[in-house]
Scaffold this motif. Structure first.
Motif, mmCIF file in Angstrom:
data_model
loop_
_atom_site.group_PDB
_atom_site.id
_atom_site.type_symbol
_atom_site.label_atom_id
_atom_site.label_comp_id
_atom_site.label_asym_id
_atom_site.label_seq_id
_atom_site.Cartn_x
_atom_site.Cartn_y
_atom_site.Cartn_z
ATOM 1 N N THR A 1 12.649 36.486 -11.840
ATOM 2 C CA THR A 1 11.864 37.781 -11.125
ATOM 3 C C THR A 1 12.774 38.527 -10.265
ATOM 4 O OG1 THR A 1 11.554 35.956 -9.492
ATOM 5 C CG2 THR A 1 9.770 36.198 -11.063
ATOM 6 N N ALA A 2 14.176 38.893 -10.791
ATOM 7 C CA ALA A 2 14.606 39.815 -10.072
ATOM 8 C C ALA A 2 14.093 41.191 -10.503
ATOM 9 C CB ALA A 2 16.261 39.716 -10.606
ATOM 10 N N VAL B 1 13.052 41.400 0.181
ATOM 11 C CA VAL B 1 12.703 42.380 0.873
ATOM 12 C C VAL B 1 11.371 42.715 0.752
ATOM 13 C CG1 VAL B 1 13.041 44.772 1.640
ATOM 14 C CG2 VAL B 1 15.004 43.672 0.894
ATOM 15 N N HIS B 2 10.431 42.770 1.851
ATOM 16 C CA HIS B 2 8.943 43.124 1.868
ATOM 17 C C HIS B 2 8.877 44.622 2.747
ATOM 18 C CE1 HIS B 2 8.177 38.937 0.485
ATOM 19 N NE2 HIS B 2 7.118 39.608 0.526
ATOM 20 N N GLU B 3 8.122 45.337 2.024
ATOM 21 C CA GLU B 3 7.743 46.617 2.644
ATOM 22 C C GLU B 3 6.380 46.989 2.403
ATOM 23 O OE1 GLU B 3 10.888 49.889 1.140
ATOM 24 O OE2 GLU B 3 10.732 48.528 -0.342
ATOM 25 N N PRO C 1 11.120 44.645 -13.822
ATOM 26 C CA PRO C 1 12.367 43.683 -13.846
ATOM 27 C C PRO C 1 13.816 44.402 -13.608
ATOM 28 C CG PRO C 1 10.794 43.501 -15.719
ATOM 29 C CD PRO C 1 10.406 44.490 -15.117
ATOM 30 N N ALA C 2 14.509 44.107 -12.913
ATOM 31 C CA ALA C 2 15.995 44.542 -12.755
ATOM 32 C C ALA C 2 16.599 44.748 -13.873
ATOM 33 C CB ALA C 2 16.519 43.731 -11.698
ATOM 34 N N THR D 1 10.817 43.646 -3.291
ATOM 35 C CA THR D 1 12.209 43.703 -4.016
ATOM 36 C C THR D 1 12.945 42.376 -4.034
ATOM 37 O OG1 THR D 1 12.286 46.156 -3.457
ATOM 38 C CG2 THR D 1 14.263 44.887 -4.427
ATOM 39 N N VAL D 2 13.054 41.745 -5.160
ATOM 40 C CA VAL D 2 13.839 40.538 -5.308
ATOM 41 C C VAL D 2 15.046 40.525 -6.084
ATOM 42 C CG1 VAL D 2 13.475 38.177 -6.083
ATOM 43 C CG2 VAL D 2 11.508 39.419 -5.376
ATOM 44 N N SER D 3 16.144 39.859 -5.410
ATOM 45 C CA SER D 3 17.461 39.799 -6.152
ATOM 46 C C SER D 3 17.886 38.405 -5.664
ATOM 47 C CB SER D 3 18.257 40.941 -5.907
ATOM 48 O OG SER D 3 18.586 40.714 -4.430
#
Length: 330
Positions: free
Chosen positions: A205-206, A277-279, A328-329, A270-272
């Motif tokens: 889930t990146a 990071v939550h916005e 997806p990244a 945003t997942v890495s």
């Protein structure tokens, strides 16, 4: 010397039409052959008799008739039509769990039917399709001949699953949830009632998740990342204007952070590897509310999902989700 008179037995007559040269059997005994003009006639003793035509490997159905003395019986031609016997085919397929379908050559693919293995089929040419998850499907052509048995080895080629991402790098949507049909459409919103762990298909889930969310019933909104099972994941909650972050390891929940939100309703995540990071959207702009560095674990390795609680007395939380996307990244 005394003579005893006996009444002569009046025979019955069998008449039929069939393929020239076909042999006629009455009660399993050869009675004659159909003439060049396609006609045949013979006398038979009264009583119930069985009638059958044979020519080469072809046979007709067995017709029975109760002949009366002096009767002339014209056998229905369609009931003595010659039919070729089925042929048998057996597919030695690898992997053994593969499924098989068949259709006659020239028929559309929509006519394909499940095939037993081995199978008994009428003579003709067939298209046999073998398929299995994780393997490339294969189509073979077989000619089934009357009374024969054919065996065919088929080896399916294993394929490597592509990276989980939308087609041509496009965002993925609601259809990629593990149970998409459990969501109900309501005026542009997708509604989910209960279900506990409502997971998304990708296991990597990146990338970036974004969605609008409403809590229709229940106490809080909840979602998870890095979900590998019901005892291990990262947990995020929104209750009124409070955002909280937790880790769940071996079933034990640990509180990690609590933040007051400037707004609620639209979220971007945003997942890495090692970072989440939550916005939230506030005043038309994205505002960061939580940035979590977690070098001890890669939470992009595992599923995203909503945690939609179910109460002990049958009450179910109800979430409304809109504009859900996952990019997806690369």
């Amino acid at each position: 010397m005394r003579f005893q008179m006996k009444a002569a037995v009046r025979l019955a007559t069998l008449r039929l039409r069939g393929a020239a040269g076909a042999q006629v059997y009455v009660d399993g005994l050869l009675s004659g052959a159909v003439g060049p003009g396609g006609a045949f006639s013979t006398q038979v003793a009264p009583g119930e008799r069985s009638i059958e035509l044979r020519r080469g490997t072809a046979k007709s159905r067995t017709l029975t008739h109760n002949f009366q003395p002096g009767e002339t019986f014209d056998a229905p031609e369609d009931q003595l039509a010659l039919q070729q016997p089925n042929g048998a085919i057996r597919i030695d397929v690898t992997p053994p769990e593969a499924t098989l379908t068949y259709r006659r050559s020239g028929e559309p693919e929509s006519n394909a039917r499940p095939m037993s293995n081995p199978a008994s089929l009428p003579p003709g040419e067939y298209q046999i399709t073998a398929s299995a998850p994780g393997y490339a499907s294969t189509v073979i052509t077989l000619q089934v001949t009357p009374g024969s048995t054919q065996e065919m080895p088929v080896l399916l080629r294993q394929v490597v699953a592509p990276k989980q991402q939308g087609a041509s790098g496009q965002p993925m949507g609601m259809s990629e949830f593990d149970e998409p049909n459990a969501w109900i459409s309501d005026g542009g919103w997708m509604i989910r009632r209960g279900g506990k762990y409502v997971t998304y298909k990708p296991t990597k889930t990146a990338g970036v998740f974004s969605f609008m969310a409403q809590l229709r019933k229940g106490k809080r909104l909840q979602w998870v990342l890095g979900f590998t099972d019901q005892r291990n994941y990262a947990l995020f909650r929104v209750e009124r204007n409070q955002f909280t972050r937790h880790s769940v390891v071996n079933g034990k929940t640990k509180d990690l952070a609590k933040v007051t939100l400037p707004a609620t309703g639209e979220f971007r995540i945003t997942v890495s590897a090692g970072k989440i990071v939550h916005e939230v959207r506030a005043g038309g702009q994205w505002v960061t509310v939580d940035e979590w560095l977690s070098p001890e674990r890669d939470y992009s390795a595992g599923k995203f999902g909503f945690l939609v609680d179910e109460g002990v007395f049958g009450q179910k939380d109800e979430y409304a989700i809109r504009n859900f996307t996952f990019r997806p990244a690369r």
